[in-house]
Design an enzyme around this catalytic site. Structure first.
Site, PDB file in Angstrom:
ATOM      1  N   ASP A 194      39.928   9.366  22.182  1.00  0.00           N
ATOM      2  CA  ASP A 194      38.694   9.400  22.967  1.00  0.00           C
ATOM      3  C   ASP A 194      37.693   8.295  22.702  1.00  0.00           C
ATOM      4  OD1 ASP A 194      40.083  11.728  22.819  1.00  0.00           O
ATOM      5  OD2 ASP A 194      38.353  13.012  22.612  1.00  0.00           O
ATOM      6  N   GLU A 430      41.695  16.136  10.109  1.00  0.00           N
ATOM      7  CA  GLU A 430      41.946  15.636  11.465  1.00  0.00           C
ATOM      8  C   GLU A 430      42.188  14.119  11.413  1.00  0.00           C
ATOM      9  OE1 GLU A 430      38.704  16.677  13.995  1.00  0.00           O
ATOM     10  OE2 GLU A 430      39.554  15.714  15.761  1.00  0.00           O
TER      11      GLU A 430
HETATM   12  C1  9WN Z   1      38.409  16.101  23.561  1.00  0.00           C
HETATM   13  C2  9WN Z   1      41.984  18.439  20.087  1.00  0.00           C
HETATM   14  C3  9WN Z   1      41.534  17.092  20.624  1.00  0.00           C
HETATM   15  C4  9WN Z   1      42.652  16.034  20.514  1.00  0.00           C
HETATM   16  C5  9WN Z   1      42.138  14.641  20.839  1.00  0.00           C
HETATM   17  C6  9WN Z   1      40.933  14.354  19.940  1.00  0.00           C
HETATM   18  C7  9WN Z   1      39.847  15.431  20.169  1.00  0.00           C
HETATM   19  C8  9WN Z   1      38.485  16.357  22.057  1.00  0.00           C
HETATM   20  C9  9WN Z   1      37.096  16.313  21.448  1.00  0.00           C
HETATM   21  O1  9WN Z   1      40.392  16.691  19.869  1.00  0.00           O
HETATM   22  O2  9WN Z   1      39.381  15.354  21.509  1.00  0.00           O
HETATM   23  O3  9WN Z   1      39.678  16.251  24.147  1.00  0.00           O
HETATM   24  O4  9WN Z   1      36.293  17.195  21.727  1.00  0.00           O
HETATM   25  O5  9WN Z   1      36.795  15.399  20.684  1.00  0.00           O
HETATM   26  O6  9WN Z   1      40.430  13.096  20.193  1.00  0.00           O
HETATM   27  O7  9WN Z   1      43.152  13.711  20.624  1.00  0.00           O
HETATM   28  O8  9WN Z   1      43.678  16.348  21.403  1.00  0.00           O
HETATM   29  O9  9WN Z   1      42.524  18.285  18.828  1.00  0.00           O
END
Ligand code: 9WN
Length: 465
Positions: A194, A430
């Site tokens: 992101d 994470e």
């Molecule tokens: C938005 C869930 C997700 C991962 C993504 C990571 C993060 C979300 C956020 O978390 O994104 O989709 O709210 O930051 O970047 O890769 O799938 O783990």
């Protein structure tokens, strides 16, 4: 310190740097990884993290399925089945399938996306309105290899195969208007990465009034400290884009006419390509016609090379199709076409030397854990902030397979051992600080959630547990 600290006491080995790790640690590691997955189960699916991400996420579901494949095959299948309940009529598989139990705990939640009543959205699932990398094909193929009784699960594989083909059709029909073989992403969240500095480059080209960003309240900062998460200007842009999409009621292809964020990204397409290959294998096993998948595969690999390869830098770059320019930033994602067999021997050798160079591996004085998400020498690099530099275990897992494919087994092994070492020393975070020489007082080393499901799942896969 930024993490889901309330849960730390449940997993006491986390956050205690452990020196001199050895094989005996694997038993502990496996037990903790399994406990994390178990703790994150929410009905039929597993949340990416206990509090930060309380719903089902798209590519997470794929990686998480691998964490169950050897110990609880039924749950591995449940993960994919639950995710695909959210598939739209046009084939799109959403980035998030929301859990009714956790309404209001994540932003942007179901109501913000305004997908309710949108034509083609399944009526019995609450979903967001964008997608994510198509990992499902190669995950399904891996599940087939690990299935305790593949024939008994044939109906599951058949069902999933059809659903995944539909998803690929969606990407090639709706996200590749010039029929180039490259699908575009319409939001940084679709990339799964992101907050790459690459998206800033696109954002500088997009102009809008403050009034075009609807009011919103972030929830991520309730769980993680601000320096580790995206900054407010990035979030404003994320939300501005969601608002554009929801105003158009997600109607494709009409809504792409003047939509400002359309990026052809190398990892996204490499994953799609690798899943094409997997569908070919699965299709053969199921006795299906795989002609279409073969065409997709050839065309995507060709286009990755003709359009996204940068011969000066020796890495693949994203292309902003609205503003018609490449985004000249080296990221781990730019190395991932190794996964789908796109690079030739010269290209792969160049990427391997880049990966071992100071850009990614650091210097003898300042060595780095492989693999930083953004190259260490990029101006946008930040060792602590989400996707701006930290190491992500899923990226390493993908890179491990890409490198092995090209016979770079030693480097692949380093990708695996660095990953396991990070988990062993610091816990199931994470993302991790890529700097090896940090004084222990300076940083928590790991950021985001400290009970992160895909970190646990891929650790289990790597340890064969
Ligand atoms: C938005 C869930 C997700 C991962 C993504 C990571 C993060 C979300 C956020 O978390 O994104 O989709 O709210 O930051 O970047 O890769 O799938 O783990």
């Amino acid at each position: 310190m930024g993490g889901e600290a309330k849960h730390l006491e449940i997993f006491p080995m986390m956050n205690q740097p452990q020196s001199n790790p050895d094989q005996e640690d694997n038993g502990k590691l496996i037990a903790t990884a399994k406990a994390i997955l178990h703790n994150n189960i929410q009905g039929k699916f597993t949340k990416p993290a206990p509090k930060l991400y309380p719903h089902q996420w798209n590519w997470d579901a794929g990686f998480i399925a691998l964490g169950y494949a050897r110990s609880d095959f039924r749950q591995a299948c449940n993960e994919l089945t639950a995710l695909f309940r959210g598939q739209w009529a046009n084939g799109m598989v959403p980035q998030i399938v929301f859990s009714v139990q956790n309404v209001g705990k994540y932003f942007p939640g179901y109501y913000f996306w305004e997908t309710h009543g949108v034509p083609g959205k399944p009526r019995n699932a609450r979903t967001s309105g964008i997608s994510m990398p198509a990992v499902h094909g190669f995950i399904l193929n891996r599940l087939l290899q690990l299935a305790p009784d593949a024939r008994a699960h044939r109906p599951f594989f058949q069902r999933m195969f059809d659903r995944i083909v539909l998803l690929h059709q969606y990407f090639y029909n709706y996200r590749d208007p010039e029929r180039e073989g490259l699908a575009f992403i319409c939001h940084p969240w679709e990339s799964g990465m992101d907050n790459l500095p690459s998206w800033e480059e696109v954002f500088t080209q997009i102009h809008f009034e403050a009034s075009e960003v609807p009011p919103y309240e972030r929830r991520d900062l309730d769980h993680v400290d601000a320096p580790y998460r995206p900054r407010k200007p990035s979030y404003d842009r994320f939300i501005y884009l969601v608002n554009r999409l929801r105003q158009q009621r997600y109607q494709e292809p009409e809504m792409w006419k003047d939509y400002p964020f359309q990026v052809q990204e190398p990892m996204f397409n490499a994953i799609l390509g690798h899943s094409n290959e997997a569908l070919i294998e699965l299709g053969q096993w199921l006795g299906r016609d795989t002609g279409q998948m073969r065409e997709w595969h050839v065309q995507t690999n060709k286009a990755l090379n003709s359009k996204l390869w940068d011969d000066t830098k020796g890495i693949y770059l994203s292309y902003d199709r609205v503003h018609q320019r490449h985004i000249p930033i080296a990221t781990a994602a730019g190395l991932l076409p190794l996964l789908c067999g796109a690079p030739n021997a010269t290209q792969s050798a160049r990427m391997v030397s880049l990966l071992q160079s100071p850009s990614f591996a650091g210097t003898p004085e300042n060595p780095a854990w492989l693999c930083p998400s953004t190259a260490l020498d990029e101006p946008g690099f930040d060792p602590c902030r989400y996707w701006r530099g930290p190491v992500w275990i899923n990226m390493n897992w993908l890179m491990f397979h890409g490198l092995n494919r090209y016979g770079h087994t030693e480097l692949a092994e380093r990708m695996r051992t660095d990953s396991l070492e990070l988990v062993r020393r610091f816990g199931f975070w994470e993302y991790y600080d890529p700097r090896k020489n940090l004084p222990s007082s300076q940083t928590p080393y790991g950021y985001g959630s400290n009970q992160f499901s895909w970190t646990a799942a891929l650790t289990l896969d790597w340890l064969g547990a």
